[in-house]
Design a protein around this motif. Structure first.
Motif, PDB file in Angstrom:
ATOM      1  N   ALA A  75      34.636  32.028  38.381  1.00 44.37           N
ATOM      2  CA  ALA A  75      35.939  32.688  38.224  1.00 44.37           C
ATOM      3  C   ALA A  75      35.723  34.184  38.216  1.00 44.37           C
ATOM      4  O   ALA A  75      34.635  34.669  37.876  1.00 44.37           O
ATOM      5  CB  ALA A  75      36.627  32.249  36.926  1.00 44.37           C
ATOM      6  N   ASP A  76      36.772  34.926  38.579  1.00 37.46           N
ATOM      7  CA  ASP A  76      36.650  36.383  38.557  1.00 37.46           C
ATOM      8  C   ASP A  76      36.397  36.902  37.148  1.00 37.46           C
ATOM      9  O   ASP A  76      35.849  37.991  36.958  1.00 37.46           O
ATOM     10  CB  ASP A  76      37.905  37.039  39.150  1.00 37.46           C
ATOM     11  N   ARG A  77      36.737  36.121  36.144  1.00 34.13           N
ATOM     12  CA  ARG A  77      36.650  36.543  34.748  1.00 34.13           C
ATOM     13  C   ARG A  77      35.253  36.356  34.151  1.00 34.13           C
ATOM     14  O   ARG A  77      34.929  36.947  33.117  1.00 34.13           O
ATOM     15  CB  ARG A  77      37.667  35.739  33.941  1.00 34.13           C
ATOM     16  N   TYR A  78      34.408  35.563  34.778  1.00 36.69           N
ATOM     17  CA  TYR A  78      33.141  35.179  34.153  1.00 36.69           C
ATOM     18  C   TYR A  78      32.115  36.300  34.218  1.00 36.69           C
ATOM     19  O   TYR A  78      31.969  36.975  35.240  1.00 36.69           O
ATOM     20  CB  TYR A  78      32.573  33.921  34.799  1.00 36.69           C
ATOM     21  N   GLY A  79      31.387  36.462  33.128  1.00 35.63           N
ATOM     22  CA  GLY A  79      30.376  37.507  33.008  1.00 35.63           C
ATOM     23  C   GLY A  79      29.662  37.409  31.679  1.00 35.63           C
ATOM     24  O   GLY A  79      29.324  36.289  31.277  1.00 35.63           O
ATOM     25  N   PRO A  80      29.403  38.492  31.021  1.00 32.58           N
ATOM     26  CA  PRO A  80      29.950  39.840  31.179  1.00 32.58           C
ATOM     27  C   PRO A  80      29.151  40.701  32.154  1.00 32.58           C
ATOM     28  O   PRO A  80      27.981  40.414  32.355  1.00 32.58           O
ATOM     29  CB  PRO A  80      29.842  40.418  29.759  1.00 32.58           C
ATOM     30  N   PRO A  81      29.824  41.751  32.704  1.00 30.70           N
ATOM     31  CA  PRO A  81      31.261  42.016  32.675  1.00 30.70           C
ATOM     32  C   PRO A  81      31.986  41.067  33.620  1.00 30.70           C
ATOM     33  O   PRO A  81      31.354  40.248  34.294  1.00 30.70           O
ATOM     34  CB  PRO A  81      31.352  43.462  33.149  1.00 30.70           C
ATOM     35  N   HIS A  82      33.317  41.171  33.685  1.00 33.44           N
ATOM     36  CA  HIS A  82      34.067  40.346  34.616  1.00 33.44           C
ATOM     37  C   HIS A  82      33.480  40.479  36.020  1.00 33.44           C
ATOM     38  O   HIS A  82      33.063  41.548  36.442  1.00 33.44           O
ATOM     39  CB  HIS A  82      35.540  40.773  34.644  1.00 33.44           C
ATOM     40  N   ARG A  83      33.423  39.347  36.720  1.00 34.04           N
ATOM     41  CA  ARG A  83      32.938  39.215  38.095  1.00 34.04           C
ATOM     42  C   ARG A  83      31.412  39.184  38.189  1.00 34.04           C
ATOM     43  O   ARG A  83      30.869  38.937  39.283  1.00 34.04           O
ATOM     44  CB  ARG A  83      33.494  40.322  39.008  1.00 34.04           C
ATOM     45  N   ALA A  84      30.707  39.389  37.073  1.00 33.05           N
ATOM     46  CA  ALA A  84      29.240  39.403  37.145  1.00 33.05           C
ATOM     47  C   ALA A  84      28.672  38.053  37.546  1.00 33.05           C
ATOM     48  O   ALA A  84      27.681  37.978  38.282  1.00 33.05           O
ATOM     49  CB  ALA A  84      28.653  39.848  35.811  1.00 33.05           C
ATOM     50  N   ALA A  85      29.274  36.958  37.066  1.00 34.44           N
ATOM     51  CA  ALA A  85      28.754  35.630  37.408  1.00 34.44           C
ATOM     52  C   ALA A  85      28.881  35.368  38.909  1.00 34.44           C
ATOM     53  O   ALA A  85      27.988  34.789  39.533  1.00 34.44           O
ATOM     54  CB  ALA A  85      29.488  34.561  36.612  1.00 34.44           C
TER      55      ALA A  85
END
Length: 343
Positions: free
Chosen positions: A70-80
């Motif tokens: 997901a765009d939200r996954y991380g940290p930070p967002h998009r890191a995953a």
């Protein structure tokens, strides 16, 4: 920390498709592994790249072909997503056609009104970013991450349809939708010629909402599969908290699991479930995974992992005999809905 150069030659295990069963997603033609891998936690710039790499490649070697992002996954967002894109470019590129890559959009990733919600602007812009992060021209499943009451459902569904029509997603899904809204989305998608492939709800022995609110029944009627997340209830359905809270446990530093819920009532119920598992020769985690997968509407159970050993252990859940009616009755007695959770 950034993902620098890495020189390696990876070859996937030749027997990988002998290790995990595959299940059809609803009325579609797509099979998913009974256990899918999620990058919700443990995949961000706060973890070593090599550790993340080892876990994901091992998952693929075990026959896990579905990787949920997901765009939200991380940290930070998009890191995953950026991590997975790096791994895809360096080592998994030869296997892209064997992978099911999913991503989601709609949950907040910033203060801008265009970085949250179910608008066409938010969803399709996020998808473009996700494709760049992942380094691929399409994802296999694109989800609306959460319902947005402030946006007409027709607009949200229209954005999902456009993603497929533009060739940027092969299938679409929804997540965290209540049954009534899920049915409305499924109907709108059906009329547009882009059937709803999967719904991603939370489901576990301690969180039985899909049973109680009719989502299981709806999935069968509307023809979509369920990819359930948190089947281990953020670790509550493992042996980790039976004797207290370990110093390195998730409950000590997670926004999704509070130490307050690990009380005497939880421990008594979890210990009783653990005894049922031991009688079967398995762990509580393996019992919990088997329990959600017993439902025919559940296409796949979504798990994470902080090590390859944990991943191996959980995948072994697929090798145990089916739960008996007597065992299911005992699980119902001790697996009380809402235990350890803030619903």
């Amino acid at each position: 920390m950034s993902y620098g150069a890495y020189d390696t030659t990876y070859a996937a295990a030749e027997d990988r498709y002998e290790k995990v069963e595959y299940r059809r997603a609803g009325n579609s033609g797509l099979d998913l592994p009974a256990i899918s891998f999620g990058l919700w936690q443990n995949f961000g710039l706060d973890r070593p790249y090599e550790t993340q790499r080892e876990i994901v490649l091992h998952a693929f070697d075990l026959g896990i072909t579905h990787f949920d992002n997901a765009d939200r996954y991380g940290p930070p967002h998009r890191a995953a997503q950026k991590f997975f894109g790096t791994l895809l470019r360096r080592e998994l590129a030869p296997y892209r056609d064997e992978l099911i890559l999913s991503t989601k959009a709609g949950n907040p990733i910033g203060p801008s009104p265009y970085l949250k919600g179910g608008s066409r602007k938010s969803l399709l812009t996020s998808l473009e970013h996700s494709l760049r992060d992942l380094g691929t021209d399409h994802v296999d499943i694109f989800y609306s991450h959460s319902p947005d009451p402030a946006t007409p459902l027709e607009e949200t569904v229209g954005a999902l349809v456009s993603a497929v029509q533009q060739g940027k997603a092969l299938y679409v899904g929804i997540s965290n939708y209540a049954p009534e809204r899920a049915h409305e989305a499924a109907e709108l998608l059906r009329r547009a010629g882009v059937p709803l492939l999967v719904h991603q709800p939370r489901y576990s022995i301690f969180d039985r909402r899909p049973e109680l609110n009719g989502l299981l029944k709806l999935a069968a009627e509307d023809g979509f599969g369920l990819v359930v997340y948190s089947p281990l209830a953020q670790g509550l359905l493992t042996d980790k908290y039976l004797s207290g809270i370990p110093a390195d446990a998730r409950a000590g530093n997670s926004a999704f699991l509070s130490p307050d819920v690990i009380d005497g009532t939880y421990r008594r119920r979890a210990a009783a479930l653990n005894d049922i598992a031991r009688e079967r020769g398995q762990s509580l985690a393996q019992l919990a995974l088997q329990w959600v997968l017993r439902q025919p509407q559940v296409t796949s159970a979504l798990i994470g992992a902080s090590s390859t050993a944990q991943l191996d252990h959980n995948v072994k859940a697929l090798g145990f005999p089916p739960l008996t009616e007597q065992e299911l009755a005992l699980i119902d007695e001790h697996g009380v809905h809402g235990t350890g959770l803030r619903l």
